[in-house]
Structure formats: C-alpha cells, structure tokens
Design a protein around this motif. Structure first.
Motif, PDB file in Angstrom:
ATOM      1  N   GLU A  70       0.841  -1.200   0.000  1.00 17.62           N
ATOM      2  CA  GLU A  70       0.000   0.000   0.000  1.00 17.62           C
ATOM      3  C   GLU A  70       0.873   1.245   0.000  1.00 17.62           C
ATOM      4  O   GLU A  70       1.933   1.269   0.629  1.00 17.62           O
ATOM      5  CB  GLU A  70      -0.900  -0.001   1.231  1.00 17.62           C
ATOM      6  N   PRO A  71       0.444   2.319  -0.693  1.00 14.24           N
ATOM      7  CA  PRO A  71       1.248   3.553  -0.713  1.00 14.24           C
ATOM      8  C   PRO A  71       1.224   4.255   0.635  1.00 14.24           C
ATOM      9  O   PRO A  71       0.296   4.092   1.429  1.00 14.24           O
ATOM     10  CB  PRO A  71       0.576   4.392  -1.802  1.00 14.24           C
ATOM     11  N   GLU A  72       2.242   5.046   0.888  1.00 11.33           N
ATOM     12  CA  GLU A  72       2.325   5.787   2.144  1.00 11.33           C
ATOM     13  C   GLU A  72       1.318   6.933   2.155  1.00 11.33           C
ATOM     14  O   GLU A  72       0.983   7.497   1.111  1.00 11.33           O
ATOM     15  CB  GLU A  72       3.742   6.336   2.312  1.00 11.33           C
ATOM     16  N   PRO A  73       0.827   7.319   3.332  1.00 12.27           N
ATOM     17  CA  PRO A  73      -0.181   8.403   3.397  1.00 12.27           C
ATOM     18  C   PRO A  73       0.367   9.742   2.929  1.00 12.27           C
ATOM     19  O   PRO A  73      -0.327  10.515   2.277  1.00 12.27           O
ATOM     20  CB  PRO A  73      -0.562   8.439   4.875  1.00 12.27           C
ATOM     21  N   SER A  74       1.621  10.071   3.234  1.00 17.84           N
ATOM     22  CA  SER A  74       2.181  11.366   2.834  1.00 17.84           C
ATOM     23  C   SER A  74       2.273  11.475   1.320  1.00 17.84           C
ATOM     24  O   SER A  74       1.919  12.486   0.717  1.00 17.84           O
ATOM     25  CB  SER A  74       3.559  11.553   3.464  1.00 17.84           C
ATOM     26  N   ALA A  75       2.740  10.418   0.669  1.00 20.35           N
ATOM     27  CA  ALA A  75       2.824  10.435  -0.788  1.00 20.35           C
ATOM     28  C   ALA A  75       1.450  10.452  -1.416  1.00 20.35           C
ATOM     29  O   ALA A  75       1.218  11.059  -2.460  1.00 20.35           O
ATOM     30  CB  ALA A  75       3.619   9.222  -1.273  1.00 20.35           C
ATOM     31  N   LEU A  76       0.476   9.792  -0.754  1.00 22.43           N
ATOM     32  CA  LEU A  76      -0.885   9.782  -1.285  1.00 22.43           C
ATOM     33  C   LEU A  76      -1.524  11.161  -1.224  1.00 22.43           C
ATOM     34  O   LEU A  76      -2.229  11.587  -2.134  1.00 22.43           O
ATOM     35  CB  LEU A  76      -1.711   8.759  -0.505  1.00 22.43           C
ATOM     36  N   ASN A  77      -1.281  11.921  -0.141  1.00 17.51           N
ATOM     37  CA  ASN A  77      -1.860  13.259  -0.002  1.00 17.51           C
ATOM     38  C   ASN A  77      -1.215  14.258  -0.944  1.00 17.51           C
ATOM     39  O   ASN A  77      -1.858  15.174  -1.441  1.00 17.51           O
ATOM     40  CB  ASN A  77      -1.710  13.741   1.442  1.00 17.51           C
ATOM     41  N   SER A  78       0.073  14.122  -1.188  1.00 17.53           N
ATOM     42  CA  SER A  78       0.773  15.106  -2.013  1.00 17.53           C
ATOM     43  C   SER A  78       0.538  14.895  -3.498  1.00 17.53           C
ATOM     44  O   SER A  78       0.479  15.855  -4.260  1.00 17.53           O
ATOM     45  CB  SER A  78       2.277  15.061  -1.721  1.00 17.53           C
ATOM     46  N   ASN A  79       0.392  13.669  -3.942  1.00 16.40           N
ATOM     47  CA  ASN A  79       0.297  13.368  -5.371  1.00 16.40           C
ATOM     48  C   ASN A  79      -1.078  12.863  -5.778  1.00 16.40           C
ATOM     49  O   ASN A  79      -1.227  12.262  -6.829  1.00 16.40           O
ATOM     50  CB  ASN A  79       1.343  12.322  -5.768  1.00 16.40           C
ATOM     51  N   SER A  80      -2.088  13.034  -4.952  1.00 19.55           N
ATOM     52  CA  SER A  80      -3.427  12.531  -5.273  1.00 19.55           C
ATOM     53  C   SER A  80      -4.384  13.696  -5.453  1.00 19.55           C
ATOM     54  O   SER A  80      -4.197  14.781  -4.897  1.00 19.55           O
ATOM     55  CB  SER A  80      -3.924  11.600  -4.165  1.00 19.55           C
ATOM     56  N   SER A  81      -5.426  13.434  -6.217  1.00 16.87           N
ATOM     57  CA  SER A  81      -6.470  14.433  -6.456  1.00 16.87           C
ATOM     58  C   SER A  81      -7.788  13.720  -6.684  1.00 16.87           C
ATOM     59  O   SER A  81      -7.815  12.601  -7.199  1.00 16.87           O
ATOM     60  CB  SER A  81      -6.117  15.298  -7.670  1.00 16.87           C
ATOM     61  N   VAL A  82      -8.877  14.358  -6.305  1.00 10.28           N
ATOM     62  CA  VAL A  82     -10.218  13.772  -6.431  1.00 10.28           C
ATOM     63  C   VAL A  82     -10.885  14.395  -7.638  1.00 10.28           C
ATOM     64  O   VAL A  82     -10.950  15.624  -7.774  1.00 10.28           O
ATOM     65  CB  VAL A  82     -11.045  14.017  -5.159  1.00 10.28           C
TER      66      VAL A  82
END
Length: 305
Positions: free
Chosen positions: A117-129
């Motif tokens: 599973e991806p890390e939460p910090s990387a998910l918040n910085s590189n993710s968009s809804v």
C-alpha cells in the motif's frame, strides 16, 4: 608342460557381474516397495542395476574383441550371457518405470504475497479527487528549472596562440644554426635581416646570395675531392691486400701440389713394399714348414732304423 590359457581380467569381472545381476533379479518380491524400502529406494536400486548391466555389455564386447577365432561352445556361452542380460534389463526397466517417483511442483508463492500500500504522505501530495469522487495519483509538477540549469561557461583564455614578434628573433641565432648557408659579415647580416623584415631587396643582397652559393659550391667540391682521395686510398689498400692474399694462396697451392705428388709416390712405394713383404712372409712360412717336415722325417728315420 602344456600351456594353459588363463581367463582374462575382463572375463572374470563379467562372470562375477552377471552372477550378481542374475541373483538380484531372481526374486521379484525383493523389488516391491515396502515400509522399510519405499519406492524411491527401489527406483535408485533399479537404476544402479541398469548401470551394472550396461557395464557387463561393455565387458562382453571386450571379451569378443580378444577372441579372434572363438569356438562354437564359446559363442554359445557368450550368447547365453547376452540373453541373461537382456532379461535382467527388461525386468529392471519395468521396475524403474513402475517405481519412478512423481515430481510434485510446489505451489507458487507470488500470489500469496500481499499488495504493498502507498504511504499516506505520498498519497496526499500526489493525489487528487475528480468529479466522480475517485482518487487519482498525479506526478509532481514539471519545472523548467529542474531540467534547464545554468550551463557552465567555457574558458577561452589561453586557447589562442599568437606568434612571437619578429623583432625578438635574433639574426645571430639563425647564423649560428646555419653557419655554412648564411653570411658571417655584419653587412651581409644586416642586408639579409632587412630583406626578411620587408624593407626591399638591394644589389648587396643579390651579391651576398651569389657569394653564399659560391662558397657552398666550393665546400661541396672540397668534400667531394676528399671523398675521391679516400676512395682511391681504399682501392689501393684493397688491391695491395688482394695481391698479398694471392701470393699466400699461390704458395699454399704449390705446397698442396707438392704434397699430392709425394703422396702419389709414397702410395706406389707402399704398394711395392706390400707385395714384397707378402712374398717374404710366404717364403718364411714355407721355410719353417719345410724345416719341421725335415725334422720329423729325421726323427722317424732315426727311430725306426
């Protein structure tokens, strides 16, 4: 004493090996798997016995090669051994096929591993809804500063090579370097340097060039004359040496001819002496035999008279 043919080493090994193979194949119950001896052990033992059969066939070939003219009983004996080996090989192949262990391929481990599973910090910085509420990952924004950096300037100092000043070239250096080709007087040197600097040609320059060429020709003529004299002296010395060697060779030739004549005369003299000595030897032997014969005759006359 009669000569007895002793059995060869290969034949002895063949007899023992065939006896051992026949004894091992005589009881089929020994080749059935049990709790004490499972199928794997039976399979390994069958393969070992097949190797023994193969080695026995090789020994038979060696024995047949050694027998140039085998007798009929000998041929029957070898054929019986081949039949026994064929039967044993057939039985052992059946045992090997029946007791061959089945290879079990293990289950793959890769499907059982969990998906990382991806890390939460990387998910918040590189993710968009997006509009539908799905989460999408996006790469970091592109910046030209990361791609294009300040290129280092190339130093151009010291790359251009400029010629030395013509005034710094000393005419005395050229004169000392080529003393036979340049004039040595100060007037001629000044004239030549003035011409080299582009002040124009004068009559003195032409005169100095003529004098220089004349001096060069004179030097070359003197050197050629010296070389001719040296070559003449070498030729004279060589001719004198040849005359001396010729005298020595002629003297040696005369001595060899004299020795040849003497040897011819000695050969004739030795031949005559050998003939005379042979005749003298025969005469001496004949005289000795005659004396012995006369002595024996006198002894017999005195004895029997």
């Amino acid at each position: 004493m009669a000569f007895v043919n002793t059995p060869q080493h290969d034949e002895i090994n063949l007899v023992r090996l065939v006896r051992r193979i026949s004894k091992s194949v005589a009881k089929p119950d020994d080749w059935t798997p049990t709790d004490v001896e499972p199928e794997e052990q039976i399979w390994l033992r069958a393969r070992k016995a097949l190797q023994n059969v193969k080695f026995a066939r090789r020994l038979i070939k060696n024995v047949e090669v050694d027998d140039f003219e085998p007798s009929p009983p000998r041929i029957n004996y070898l054929n019986n051994i081949k039949i026994q080996l064929d039967r044993a090989e057939t039985f052992l192949k059946e045992v090997e096929t029946s007791s061959k262990p089945v290879s079990h391929r293990p289950a793959p481990i890769l499907p059982t591993l969990p998906v990382p599973e991806p890390e939460p910090s990387a998910l918040n910085s590189n993710s968009s809804v997006d509009e539908h509420g799905t989460l999408s990952l996006s790469p970091p924004p592109y910046s030209e500063s990361t791609e294009k950096g300040p290129s280092p300037r190339i130093a151009t100092q010291g790359l251009l090579i400029l010629p030395d000043d013509a005034d710094e070239i000393s005419p005395t250096l050229i004169t000392s370097t080529l003393p036979s080709l340049l004039p040595s007087s100060s007037t001629e040197t000044a004239t030549s340097t003035g011409f080299s600097r582009g002040f124009g040609a004068t009559s003195a320059t032409h005169l100095s060039g003529t004098q220089t060429s004349t001096a060069i020709h004179e030097q070359l003529t003197a050197q050629l004359e010296t070389m001719a004299q040296q070559l003449k002296r070498n030729a004279i010395h060589f001719s004198n040496s040849m005359e001396k060697d010729k005298a020595v060779v002629e003297d040696a030739q005369l001595k060899l001819e004299g020795n040849y004549d003497v040897m011819q005369k000695e050969r004739v003299r030795l031949r005559d002496h050998r003939g005379k000595s042979r005749g003298t030897t025969c005469m001496v032997v004949g005289i000795v035999l005659l004396v012995l014969l006369v002595f024996m005759l006198m002894v017999s006359v005195i004895r029997f008279s």
